[in-house]
Structures are given as C-alpha cells and as structure tokens.
Design a protein around this motif. Structure first.
Motif, mmCIF file in Angstrom:
data_model
loop_
_atom_site.group_PDB
_atom_site.id
_atom_site.type_symbol
_atom_site.label_atom_id
_atom_site.label_comp_id
_atom_site.label_asym_id
_atom_site.label_seq_id
_atom_site.Cartn_x
_atom_site.Cartn_y
_atom_site.Cartn_z
ATOM 1 N N ALA A 1 0.834 -1.199 0.000
ATOM 2 C CA ALA A 1 0.000 0.000 0.000
ATOM 3 C C ALA A 1 0.867 1.247 0.000
ATOM 4 O O ALA A 1 1.916 1.272 0.650
ATOM 5 N N THR A 2 0.441 2.243 -0.746
ATOM 6 C CA THR A 2 1.045 3.569 -0.647
ATOM 7 C C THR A 2 -0.066 4.494 -0.209
ATOM 8 O O THR A 2 -1.155 4.487 -0.792
ATOM 9 N N VAL A 3 0.194 5.287 0.823
ATOM 10 C CA VAL A 3 -0.843 6.140 1.391
ATOM 11 C C VAL A 3 -0.297 7.538 1.573
ATOM 12 O O VAL A 3 0.882 7.723 1.894
ATOM 13 N N SER A 4 -1.141 8.541 1.315
ATOM 14 C CA SER A 4 -0.719 9.927 1.470
ATOM 15 C C SER A 4 -1.882 10.746 1.984
ATOM 16 O O SER A 4 -3.046 10.383 1.797
ATOM 17 N N GLY A 5 -1.554 11.862 2.630
ATOM 18 C CA GLY A 5 -2.564 12.773 3.129
ATOM 19 C C GLY A 5 -3.108 12.353 4.480
ATOM 20 O O GLY A 5 -3.046 11.190 4.859
ATOM 21 N N GLY A 6 -3.625 13.335 5.217
ATOM 22 C CA GLY A 6 -4.260 13.034 6.492
ATOM 23 C C GLY A 6 -3.284 12.629 7.568
ATOM 24 O O GLY A 6 -2.067 12.731 7.413
ATOM 25 N N GLY A 7 -3.814 12.148 8.683
ATOM 26 C CA GLY A 7 -2.999 11.675 9.797
ATOM 27 C C GLY A 7 -2.962 10.165 9.820
ATOM 28 O O GLY A 7 -3.503 9.501 8.928
ATOM 29 N N LEU A 8 -2.339 9.612 10.837
ATOM 30 C CA LEU A 8 -2.165 8.153 10.902
ATOM 31 C C LEU A 8 -3.504 7.424 10.981
ATOM 32 O O LEU A 8 -3.687 6.392 10.350
ATOM 33 N N SER A 9 -4.433 7.946 11.766
ATOM 34 C CA SER A 9 -5.726 7.283 11.915
ATOM 35 C C SER A 9 -6.485 7.260 10.588
ATOM 36 O O SER A 9 -7.033 6.223 10.191
ATOM 37 N N GLY A 10 -6.506 8.376 9.890
ATOM 38 C CA GLY A 10 -7.164 8.428 8.592
ATOM 39 C C GLY A 10 -6.474 7.541 7.572
ATOM 40 O O GLY A 10 -7.124 6.908 6.740
ATOM 41 N N GLN A 11 -5.144 7.491 7.639
ATOM 42 C CA GLN A 11 -4.405 6.641 6.711
ATOM 43 C C GLN A 11 -4.708 5.168 6.966
ATOM 44 O O GLN A 11 -4.873 4.391 6.022
ATOM 45 N N ALA A 12 -4.808 4.784 8.234
ATOM 46 C CA ALA A 12 -5.140 3.392 8.555
ATOM 47 C C ALA A 12 -6.530 3.046 8.032
ATOM 48 O O ALA A 12 -6.739 1.973 7.456
ATOM 49 N N GLY A 13 -7.474 3.952 8.188
ATOM 50 C CA GLY A 13 -8.816 3.723 7.663
ATOM 51 C C GLY A 13 -8.834 3.633 6.150
ATOM 52 O O GLY A 13 -9.573 2.831 5.569
ATOM 53 N N ALA A 14 -8.006 4.452 5.497
ATOM 54 C CA ALA A 14 -7.936 4.420 4.033
ATOM 55 C C ALA A 14 -7.345 3.100 3.547
ATOM 56 O O ALA A 14 -7.838 2.513 2.568
ATOM 57 N N VAL A 15 -6.301 2.629 4.206
ATOM 58 C CA VAL A 15 -5.686 1.352 3.814
ATOM 59 C C VAL A 15 -6.682 0.210 4.044
ATOM 60 O O VAL A 15 -6.801 -0.696 3.214
ATOM 61 N N ARG A 16 -7.430 0.262 5.157
ATOM 62 C CA ARG A 16 -8.438 -0.772 5.429
ATOM 63 C C ARG A 16 -9.487 -0.792 4.324
ATOM 64 O O ARG A 16 -9.864 -1.861 3.835
ATOM 65 N N HIS A 17 -9.948 0.383 3.914
ATOM 66 C CA HIS A 17 -10.938 0.470 2.843
ATOM 67 C C HIS A 17 -10.371 -0.085 1.534
ATOM 68 O O HIS A 17 -11.045 -0.828 0.809
ATOM 69 N N GLY A 18 -9.098 0.250 1.243
ATOM 70 C CA GLY A 18 -8.463 -0.245 0.028
ATOM 71 C C GLY A 18 -8.272 -1.757 0.039
ATOM 72 O O GLY A 18 -8.482 -2.424 -0.974
ATOM 73 N N ILE A 19 -7.879 -2.300 1.189
ATOM 74 C CA ILE A 19 -7.702 -3.755 1.316
ATOM 75 C C ILE A 19 -9.035 -4.462 1.071
ATOM 76 O O ILE A 19 -9.109 -5.465 0.359
ATOM 77 N N SER A 20 -10.097 -3.923 1.645
ATOM 78 C CA SER A 20 -11.418 -4.535 1.483
ATOM 79 C C SER A 20 -11.845 -4.559 0.019
ATOM 80 O O SER A 20 -12.312 -5.585 -0.484
ATOM 81 N N LYS A 21 -11.671 -3.425 -0.665
ATOM 82 C CA LYS A 21 -12.058 -3.363 -2.074
ATOM 83 C C LYS A 21 -11.201 -4.295 -2.919
ATOM 84 O O LYS A 21 -11.707 -4.987 -3.813
ATOM 85 N N ALA A 22 -9.889 -4.321 -2.632
ATOM 86 C CA ALA A 22 -8.993 -5.186 -3.411
ATOM 87 C C ALA A 22 -9.323 -6.665 -3.190
ATOM 88 O O ALA A 22 -9.233 -7.467 -4.128
ATOM 89 N N LEU A 23 -9.700 -7.025 -1.963
ATOM 90 C CA LEU A 23 -10.103 -8.415 -1.688
ATOM 91 C C LEU A 23 -11.323 -8.798 -2.517
ATOM 92 O O LEU A 23 -11.401 -9.912 -3.044
ATOM 93 N N THR A 24 -12.282 -7.874 -2.652
ATOM 94 C CA THR A 24 -13.468 -8.194 -3.452
ATOM 95 C C THR A 24 -13.119 -8.300 -4.936
ATOM 96 O O THR A 24 -13.762 -9.063 -5.653
ATOM 97 N N TYR A 25 -12.118 -7.548 -5.388
ATOM 98 C CA TYR A 25 -11.702 -7.668 -6.782
ATOM 99 C C TYR A 25 -10.972 -8.988 -7.017
ATOM 100 O O TYR A 25 -11.083 -9.580 -8.086
ATOM 101 N N PHE A 26 -10.204 -9.439 -6.012
ATOM 102 C CA PHE A 26 -9.455 -10.693 -6.162
ATOM 103 C C PHE A 26 -10.384 -11.891 -6.007
ATOM 104 O O PHE A 26 -10.289 -12.856 -6.771
ATOM 105 N N GLU A 27 -11.250 -11.839 -4.978
ATOM 106 C CA GLU A 27 -12.208 -12.923 -4.733
ATOM 107 C C GLU A 27 -13.606 -12.331 -4.617
ATOM 108 O O GLU A 27 -14.019 -11.930 -3.530
ATOM 109 N N PRO A 28 -14.358 -12.243 -5.707
ATOM 110 C CA PRO A 28 -15.683 -11.612 -5.669
ATOM 111 C C PRO A 28 -16.654 -12.257 -4.687
ATOM 112 O O PRO A 28 -17.560 -11.600 -4.196
ATOM 113 N N GLU A 29 -16.454 -13.534 -4.347
ATOM 114 C CA GLU A 29 -17.386 -14.189 -3.417
ATOM 115 C C GLU A 29 -17.231 -13.682 -1.980
ATOM 116 O O GLU A 29 -18.095 -13.920 -1.136
ATOM 117 N N LEU A 30 -16.143 -12.947 -1.686
ATOM 118 C CA LEU A 30 -15.955 -12.372 -0.351
ATOM 119 C C LEU A 30 -16.771 -11.091 -0.158
ATOM 120 O O LEU A 30 -16.840 -10.565 0.951
#
Length: 162
Positions: free
Chosen positions: A97-126
C-alpha cells in the motif's frame, strides 16, 4: 411488435417481479492486472491509499515499510487487519500500500478500505462478508471547515458584556 402481458392480480405482479429480479442478479468478476494483482483505492478523511493484493505469505507493506513500523499503535494495526480476519484470509495475501494525506488514523482507515475493495476484486465471493462487516463503505465524515466570525467551525468567540 411484442405483445404485452396483462396482470390481473397482485400475486401475479409479485411472481413477475421475482422472476425479473432473479434474472438480473449482479455478477461480480475478478479484476486483476498483468502481474496477477488486484488493485483498489481506499479513502478516509483526507487520506488516500493505493492498495495492491497478490497471493503470498501475509506480508503487509505500507509506503515501503513494514506495517508494524509504519503504524506503531496496536489499534491501527488491528484496523488494517480487520477485513483480512473477517474474510478468514490471514497469511494468504501479500499487501502493498502507498498512502498519502491526512494523519495516521485516517491513513489506517484508508488502507483498510483499500484492502477490502482489493479483496473483493481478487475474490468476488468475499463481497457479502465484507459488505456485512461494513468494510466496503467509505466513511465520508470529514473535518468541518472553519467559518468566519467564529473561533472554530461552530464555537463562538467568548462573549464579553463589558
């Protein structure tokens, strides 16, 4: 010209609607790039994260550093792992992951959101599991802007009678 069907009762209308709904169920397909990775963008507050997922040993890298080094607080590390644990895919994917902007808490939330979306792209049944956990919804709350004539966004200056 096609003949139109006449519907005489509400029961018949219900039967027609369920037949149409069953035919038009959305089908999600796997979205991978040339290197076999799934890519997604996650956002939270002012932070934007670009996330790539590929099969591997469970290593999570954020901005070229290990997750434990970049997000030193255990709460933020837990936030990052929530979608992986919910999908029961721990130690199965390498995440970059590459993350920019905001503080650490916002960045962690952004990475979590990105991981979730990427998981659905890799395995749509999730998608159903992650959607139920609320990981696919972008948290749209942002800091309210400061207004003129106010000390902060809503706080007034201290009143002085004399």
């Amino acid at each position: 010209m096609a003949e139109q069907e006449t519907i005489n009762s509400l029961e018949e209308l219900g039967e027609v609607n369920t037949a149409v709904a069953a035919d038009e169920a959305p089908v999600y397909v796997q979205k991978l790039d040339d290197q076999g990775r799934a890519y997604a963008t996650g956002k939270r507050k002012d932070a934007i994260a670009r996330v790539w997922i590929k099969p591997g040993s469970g290593k999570i890298t954020v901005n070229g550093r290990e997750m434990n080094k970049y997000f030193a607080r255990p709460v933020l590390q837990m936030v990052l792992q929530q979608p992986i644990v919910a999908a029961e895919r721990k130690d199965q994917y390498d995440i970059v992951a590459t993350v920019s902007g905001g503080g650490l808490s916002g960045q962690a939330g952004a990475v979590r959101h990105g991981i979730s979306k990427a998981l659905t792209y890799f395995e749509p049944e999730l998608r159903a599991v992650l959607k139920k956990g609320g990981f696919l919804t972008r948290d749209s709350r942002v800091v309210e802007r400061k207004k003129f004539g106010r000390a902060k966004a809503r706080r007034s200056f201290q009143f002085s009678k004399r």
